[in-house]
Design a protein around this motif. Structure first.
Motif, PDB file in Angstrom:
ATOM      1  N   UNK A   1      11.437  42.805  52.329  1.00 41.85           N
ATOM      2  CA  UNK A   1      11.637  42.767  50.886  1.00 41.85           C
ATOM      3  C   UNK A   1      13.117  42.854  50.531  1.00 41.85           C
ATOM      4  N   UNK A   2      13.577  41.901  49.735  1.00 48.47           N
ATOM      5  CA  UNK A   2      14.943  41.884  49.237  1.00 48.47           C
ATOM      6  C   UNK A   2      14.909  41.610  47.740  1.00 48.47           C
TER       7      UNK A   2
ATOM      8  N   UNK B   1      11.669  47.864  57.666  1.00 43.80           N
ATOM      9  CA  UNK B   1      11.155  48.557  56.484  1.00 43.80           C
ATOM     10  C   UNK B   1      12.177  49.550  55.927  1.00 43.80           C
ATOM     11  N   UNK B   2      12.933  50.200  56.817  1.00 39.56           N
ATOM     12  CA  UNK B   2      13.919  51.178  56.358  1.00 39.56           C
ATOM     13  C   UNK B   2      15.101  50.511  55.660  1.00 39.56           C
ATOM     14  N   UNK B   3      15.498  49.325  56.125  1.00 38.57           N
ATOM     15  CA  UNK B   3      16.682  48.685  55.549  1.00 38.57           C
ATOM     16  C   UNK B   3      16.337  47.715  54.417  1.00 38.57           C
ATOM     17  N   UNK B   4      15.051  47.436  54.213  1.00 36.40           N
ATOM     18  CA  UNK B   4      14.662  46.491  53.162  1.00 36.40           C
ATOM     19  C   UNK B   4      14.441  47.222  51.840  1.00 36.40           C
ATOM     20  N   UNK B   5      14.331  46.433  50.779  1.00 37.19           N
ATOM     21  CA  UNK B   5      14.047  46.993  49.454  1.00 37.19           C
ATOM     22  C   UNK B   5      12.629  47.551  49.413  1.00 37.19           C
ATOM     23  N   UNK B   6      12.381  48.441  48.482  1.00 34.27           N
ATOM     24  CA  UNK B   6      11.050  48.986  48.304  1.00 34.27           C
ATOM     25  C   UNK B   6      10.164  47.993  47.547  1.00 34.27           C
ATOM     26  N   UNK B   7       8.854  48.217  47.648  1.00 36.49           N
ATOM     27  CA  UNK B   7       7.903  47.312  46.992  1.00 36.49           C
ATOM     28  C   UNK B   7       8.132  47.242  45.493  1.00 36.49           C
TER      29      UNK B   7
END
Length: 775
Positions: free
Chosen positions: A398-399, A749-755
């Motif tokens: 997620x970005x 998951x840690x470096x990507x944007x949240x949902x």
């Protein structure tokens, strides 16, 4: 986490549904208007689109003359026969790949007017049951929106290939990986195109300013790239109108200078149209001639943009622009440079700028830098679009996606991707410092995309177009063989820069495949552990401590059937529910766009008194996410429209039952004496009418009350309910699965944007509950 309910409910949760959910079927329905949108445009509009396409599509292809000859002969001056042989290869490569393959074949394989690797995969998925994306259901193939125009000729081989693909899980994985490889190769182009284009354009200044060293050229190129990437957040809409005139001027310059050079140096260069010189070239040079193909292939870099950027234009406009301007200008440029090299082979390293007439040098230099920037901009924008499509199909972390244009949905800006591209571009220029080494890497990325396109188009020809088998084989054999020969030549240069796109694409493929694998497993977990309607009803009716608080709760879930297991966790932790609950499922379909009036689909969950609904929000892979304010308004309108439509359908059902009952009474009364039963029949008929009117009045009152209830709840506010997931692997899992989940996915998951960022949810109205998925 385990499913709720008794043994019967748990068995129901873990077996496939025997009855299709009507919402699920409708969620896959696209209106007939989207069936096959081959654009029917006026001649004036086609010409306008052709003009605009020049600036967007052909910048990369048009700047290839900057570096092709120097990359083909990096070891010293070529002989006259070598120049003729190389030019002959360039002429026929340009004619076979961009002109014949793309203009006449590949552009026809569009998905409702959209092109690119995902468009080809989408077409195949809608014809055969090979999709591995989440939320794809078997009903897709029977719906009108997914039907494809096909030839009526029967194709036994096409049916066999389709059956083989559908029956082989391995083939489905290979097809998906092939698609991901093609998209990753395009992303590799997004790194290499700005580097080689800007460096080649700036490098020409050394021919006039001798005091500038290679370090100066590198620093100037890096400064241009930093400025270019820093301006991405403003979008290209405000300067896009300058692109086409600038590129047209560029094509006019290189074409005109090419014609001048032909007559000014050596007109015998036209002998290069004779294919004999290709044979002679390889006979004389042998292995070295084969290696030089790595430079020749740079003449067709940017060809894939004709197909990838098709969605903003039309097939005829792209064909006209290439055939009438790009193709003849490029031929003139390469022939003119060849004519110059027949007289001055010693200037091979600076062929482009050395062949420019003295008075034209500085105007040409300025236009070259501008064309290089435009070519870079086109590929950067293409990478943003591909990442957005990958996000929609669950294949990318997620970005944040920012839409920079209110008119063109394809113009997006992704901050994380932008800065990563900038760092990589600067690193490539700093490490390689030469267009020769960057060209070795560039060719690998370009040919990987072309090979993927050739393979997928061949499948479409056999399965969808039902082309005669020998024609499809000829297409695959001719173009596949040409591209493989070029690819093998670039593979030889693997240690000299060719490793870069391989490493880059490998990292991206692993990343995207891991993300897609885990998200797919999460969907399967939710489907296996969903709460049945009977369990939900018993839970709501028996739990006396459960309070309903004012407002609307939007609970996000991947499921389009049943109630997600996260719902049970919310009840256990909060002991309260909002007065209205809507299960929202964002579903991306294998089509390019979904009309806004068909975006939201609503059904009721459980009893009317529960005030619980399910809404599927459908997007195509090119549709932007709706901002939360507009999203809430559209959702509320859809809920109200559903309530009224449901009442209307029930009313029509009652009327139908009443008419059927009246017909039965009439038939019955005809079998006895009418005189003795006329009074009784009238009473029965009158009673039925009164009963019907009473039901209609009650229903209207219920609808009025429900609409008021929804309006009141809307005024109380909307809360977004999300599950904050933690992914675990079972203790018995393999080492490979542990690596994918515990290392690759968890890192991403840690470096990507949240949902909440991807779904554009306002943080102040967000409520999250933790859930653990055991895969």
């Amino acid at each position: 986490m385990e499913g709720n309910g008794d043994d019967h409910d748990e068995m129901e949760n873990r077996t496939p549904l025997r009855r299709l959910d009507s919402l699920d079927v409708e969620a896959n329905h696209i209106p007939d208007g989207m069936r096959h949108s081959t654009k029917v445009l006026s001649k004036a509009l086609i010409l306008k689109l052709a003009f605009e396409s020049i600036g967007v599509i052909y910048g990369d292809l048009g700047t290839s003359p900057l570096y092709v000859y120097s990359s083909t002969f990096p070891n010293g001056p070529p002989s006259k026969d070598d120049v003729l042989g190389a030019l002959c290869l360039i002429i026929y490569t340009l004619s076979l790949i961009p002109l014949l393959k793309y203009v006449f074949f590949v552009l026809q394989a569009n998905d409702n007017g959209n092109g690119g690797t995902f468009a080809l995969y989408s077409l195949i998925c809608r014809h055969a049951k090979v999709s591995r994306f989440q939320n794809e259901e078997v009903e897709d193939q029977s719906l009108s929106g997914y039907r494809l125009q096909r030839s009526d000729r029967a194709s036994r081989m096409g049916a066999k290939i389709k059956e083989a693909l559908e029956g082989s899980p391995f083939a489905k994985k290979v097809l998906l990986l092939l698609t991901l490889l093609g998209t990753c190769a395009v992303m590799g182009d997004g790194v290499l195109t700005p580097a080689i284009s800007v460096l080649s354009a700036v490098d020409g200044i050394q021919t006039k300013v001798q005091s500038l060293t290679e370090d100066h050229v590198v620093l100037i190129s890096v400064a241009v790239l930093v400025i270019l990437f820093s301006l991405q957040s403003f979008g290209t809409e405000k300067v896009a109108f300058l692109f086409a005139p600038c590129v047209i001027v560029w094509f006019a310059f290189i074409g005109g200078i090419g014609i001048f050079n032909i007559f000014n140096y050596d007109a015998s260069i036209f002998k290069a149209f004779n294919p004999y010189y290709i044979i002679n070239y390889f006979q004389r040079n042998g292995r070295q001639g084969w290696i030089s193909l790595g430079g020749i292939v740079l003449a067709i870099t940017g060809t894939e943009a004709m197909f990838a950027d098709l969605g903003h234009f039309s097939v005829p406009s792209v064909q006209i622009a290439f055939a009438s301007l790009a193709y003849p200008s490029l031929l003139a440029a390469y022939i003119g440079q060849g004519s110059y090299l027949l007289k001055h082979p010693e200037n091979i390293s600076q062929t482009f700028y050395k062949s420019i007439p003295e008075p034209m040098f500085w105007p040409m230099f300025v236009v070259a830098v501008g064309a290089a920037i435009i070519a870079s901009q086109a590929m950067i924008s293409a990478v943003f679009s591909i990442v957005e499509q990958s996000l929609a199909l669950g294949c990318f972390p997620l970005v944040k996606v920012v839409h920079t244009s209110s008119k063109l949905i394809g113009q997006v800006y992704i901050p994380e991707v932008n800065w990563i591209l900038m760092v990589l571009c600067v690193a490539v220029i700093g490490i390689f410092r030469s267009t020769t080494y960057i060209g070795n890497a560039y060719g690998m990325a370009v040919l990987a995309v072309m090979l993927v396109t050739t393979t997928l188009v061949t499948l479409i020809m056999v399965m969808i177009w039902r082309t005669k088998l020998y024609l499809a084989i000829a297409f695959f054999t001719i173009f596949g063989a040409i591209e493989m020969i070029y690819f093998s030549a670039n593979l030889y240069k693997f240690p000299e820069g060719g490793w870069l796109p391989v490493a880059f694409s490998s990292v991206l493929v692993i990343m995207m495949a891991a993300w897609h694998y885990v998200t797919s497993k999460k969907y399967i977990f939710e489907a296996d552990n969903k709460i049945s309607i009977s369990s939900l009803e018993r839970r709501l009716e028996s739990d006396l401590m459960l309070n309903r608080v004012p407002g609307i709760g939007l609970m996000y879930t991947q499921l389009v059937q049943g109630v997600p297991p996260i719902f049970d966790l919310f009840i256990e932790n909060l002991r309260a529910l909002h007065s209205v609950i809507v299960f929202v499922s964002v579903k991306h379909l294998p089509v390019s766009t979904v009309p806004k009036d068909e975006r939201f689909l609503v059904r009721r969950v459980g009893n009317r008194d529960y005030r619980m609904y399910r809404s599927v929000v459908r997007y195509g892979y090119m549709d932007p996410a709706i901002p939360h304010g507009e999203f809430e308004e559209c959702l509320m309108e859809s809920l109200k429209r559903f309530v009224m439509l449901e009442s209307y359908e029930l009313e029509m059902l009652d009327r139908g039952m009443y008419i059927e009952k009246a017909e039965e009474n009439k038939e019955h009364s005809g079998n006895v004496e009418r005189s003795s039963h006329s009074t009784e029949d009238k009473k029965r008929s009158s009673g039925s009418i009164q009963e019907q009117q009473s039901n209609i009045s009650e229903r209207k009152e219920e609808v009025r009350n429900e609409l008021e209830f929804l309006s009141t709840a809307r005024e109380e506010g909307i809360t977004y309910l999300l599950g904050s997931s933690v992914i675990e692997v079972a203790p018995s899992s393999s080492i490979g699965k542990r690596f994918v989940v515990n290392v690759v996915y968890n890192l991403l998951q840690r470096i990507s944007r949240k949902s909440r960022v991807a779904l554009q949810i306002p943080h102040k109205r967000l409520m999250e509950v933790g859930i653990t998925y055991t895969l």
